[in-house]
Design a protein around this motif. Structure first.
Motif, PDB file in Angstrom:
ATOM      1  N   VAL A   1      28.623 -18.134  18.304  1.00  0.00           N
ATOM      2  CA  VAL A   1      29.782 -18.816  18.874  1.00  0.00           C
ATOM      3  C   VAL A   1      30.322 -19.911  17.953  1.00  0.00           C
ATOM      4  O   VAL A   1      31.281 -20.580  18.297  1.00  0.00           O
TER       5      VAL A   1
ATOM      6  N   PRO B   1      27.115 -25.244  20.529  1.00  0.00           N
ATOM      7  CA  PRO B   1      25.997 -24.383  20.148  1.00  0.00           C
ATOM      8  C   PRO B   1      26.394 -23.393  19.054  1.00  0.00           C
ATOM      9  O   PRO B   1      27.573 -23.187  18.795  1.00  0.00           O
TER      10      PRO B   1
ATOM     11  N   GLU C   1      24.991 -17.770  21.571  1.00  0.00           N
ATOM     12  CA  GLU C   1      24.974 -17.577  23.018  1.00  0.00           C
ATOM     13  C   GLU C   1      24.097 -16.358  23.267  1.00  0.00           C
ATOM     14  O   GLU C   1      24.300 -15.304  22.664  1.00  0.00           O
TER      15      GLU C   1
ATOM     16  N   ASN D   1      22.480 -13.864  26.247  1.00  0.00           N
ATOM     17  CA  ASN D   1      22.581 -13.431  27.632  1.00  0.00           C
ATOM     18  C   ASN D   1      21.485 -12.422  27.933  1.00  0.00           C
ATOM     19  O   ASN D   1      21.223 -11.525  27.130  1.00  0.00           O
TER      20      ASN D   1
ATOM     21  N   GLN E   1      22.337 -17.126  31.003  1.00  0.00           N
ATOM     22  CA  GLN E   1      22.878 -17.420  29.683  1.00  0.00           C
ATOM     23  C   GLN E   1      22.183 -18.648  29.105  1.00  0.00           C
ATOM     24  O   GLN E   1      21.870 -19.592  29.820  1.00  0.00           O
TER      25      GLN E   1
ATOM     26  N   HIS F   1      22.392 -21.259  25.567  1.00  0.00           N
ATOM     27  CA  HIS F   1      23.077 -21.654  24.337  1.00  0.00           C
ATOM     28  C   HIS F   1      22.050 -22.244  23.383  1.00  0.00           C
ATOM     29  O   HIS F   1      21.229 -23.071  23.783  1.00  0.00           O
TER      30      HIS F   1
ATOM     31  N   GLN G   1      19.979 -24.947  33.094  1.00  0.00           N
ATOM     32  CA  GLN G   1      19.851 -24.398  31.752  1.00  0.00           C
ATOM     33  C   GLN G   1      18.367 -24.224  31.462  1.00  0.00           C
ATOM     34  O   GLN G   1      17.586 -25.150  31.634  1.00  0.00           O
TER      35      GLN G   1
END
Length: 94
Positions: free
Chosen positions: A22, A34, A37, A39, A44, A46, A81
């Motif tokens: 990204v 970040p 990324e 997934n 998700q 970062h 997160q």
């Protein structure tokens, strides 16, 4: 020490994760978190520059790290997160 971005992403993909860079083209790495990324399992994550530097400094096996990220995404609950940590880590830092 250097790390090929292609090899790094390949190991994450082998672990079954969807990965994309990204970092905007032409951006300075230090100023653009970040970088990645990731997934997987409906979640998700970062990844900032500091985590990739940690992987290099600790000479972490990429396959092991990728599998750990996969497990982290599997087990993380809610909307928080995910954050990697080690069992009894508080005894090392406290």
């Amino acid at each position: 020490m250097t790390l090929s971005s292609d090899n790094f992403v390949e190991e994450l993909r082998r672990a079954g994760l969807d990965v994309r860079w990204v970092l905007p083209e032409g951006a300075e790495i230090e100023s653009a978190p970040p970088l990645l990324e990731i997934n997987g399992h409906g979640r998700q994550l970062h990844v900032a520059c500091a985590e990739i530097e940690r992987v290099l400094l600790e000479l972490t096996d990429l396959q092991t790290w990728a599998e750990g990220i996969d497990r982290l995404l599997q087990k993380t609950e809610g909307r928080c997160q995910p954050w990697p940590y080690f069992t009894e880590e508080h005894q090392v830092w406290a």
